[in-house]
Design an enzyme around this catalytic site. Structure first.
Site: not given
Length: 315
Positions: A12, A36, A56, A146
């Site tokens: 996204i 990613g 990070d 999550y």
């Protein structure tokens, strides 16, 4: 506009970077490349308004240096562990990649007086609630690490907004599909069928049913947001939904496979923490003039075709 896209080398985030660049904004993409990939954003490298930084986000010194250098005006925070099954097996993944990234970004915004934030939240914050889910639905009890990490992030954003005058839009994403997918049911089913076109293992009973939104529709919603005082929360999605079995059917149709044997695991959910069915109330996002162009089934079919042809469309 000088913007930071956290998680910008992901599925996204890379589409968002494309849209922001097309709008003439200056974009710094930061990503630890855990999920990613630079391949997602390599086409942006020739644009003078684009910069990629491997970092990070929980590296506070590195993040503060980045804020000091670029003097951002807005942050799009999409960095998170989006592989919910993996996070279910290792809770520290969501604690670090989903929750602590939010705290780090908020602290950097506070230190450097950045006042606008868009945060990608999720339907998982609602837990396994029945009926249409509204932004003001109460008694939310996430059933995955999550979802809990996202809900905790929302709470911290609320506090930092009140204490530091941050204008924040929280967008609760549904299931997002499109080109550049790196994981998820479409990705998994295609990989399984390429190995064995005669049968496919399906987690759950195939009746799990959720709304799927095409990524360009989502990006349109993200980029039309206005930033008002305080915190605004929006459900973003489509009014239709698609079952897991229907996804398998669409993939078989697009791959020209017939008489494929579906082997279900038999449970009503695919894995611990999975919510088998939900549907949003979308009246709030519709009231500001946004509505998805594609239905859930259309989004799934387009995403399948993207994956099969390796289409890497630019938002």
């Amino acid at each position: 506009m000088r913007t930071l896209v956290a998680g910008g080398a992901g599925f996204i985030g890379s589409h968002l970077a494309d849209r922001l660049l097309a709008n003439g904004e200056s974009v710094v993409c930061v990503d630890n490349l855990c999920l990613g990939s630079e391949d997602m954003i390599r086409h942006c490298y020739g644009n003078p308004n684009f910069e990629f930084v491997k970092l990070d986000i929980c590296d506070n010194d590195g993040l503060n240096a980045l804020f000091e250098k670029h003097q951002f005006e807005r942050v799009y925070h999409l960095a998170a562990n989006s592989d919910i099954q993996k996070g279910g097996n290792e809770p520290d993944i969501d604690y670090h990649n989903t929750f602590l990234t939010t705290v780090s970004i908020l602290n950097a915004m506070r230190r450097h007086n950045v006042k606008e934030l868009l945060f990608s939240s999720t339907s998982a914050v609602y837990g396994n609630k029945q009926g249409l889910l509204k932004e003001d639905t109460g008694d939310m009890r996430p059933i995955s690490y999550y979802g809990a990490s996202k809900l905790a992030s929302e709470a911290f954003i609320s506090a930092y907004s009140a204490m530091n005058g941050i204008k924040a839009n929280i967008i609760r994403f549904p299931n997002v599909v499109g080109s550049r997918l790196t994981h998820g049911v479409i990705f998994d089913f295609i990989a399984k069928l390429r190995k064995n076109p005669k049968e496919i293992a399906i987690l759950g009973n195939g009746k799990q049913e959720k709304p799927y939104i095409y990524v360009t529709d989502l990006i349109e919603a993200v980029t039309v947001m206005r930033y008002n005082e305080g915190v605004e929360i929006f459900n973003v999605g489509v009014e239709t939904s698609t079952t897991v079995k229907r996804i398998a059917d669409i993939i078989c149709e697009e791959m020209y496979f017939q008489d494929v044997l579906y082997k279900y695991s038999g449970c009503i959910v695919g894995w611990l923490g999975d919510v088998p069915k939900f549907q949003y109330d979308l009246s709030k996002i519709h009231s500001i003039g946004w509505k998805a162009k594609y239905t859930s089934d259309e989004a799934v079919r387009m995403a399948v075709r993207n994956s099969l042809t390796k289409t890497n469309d630019v938002t």
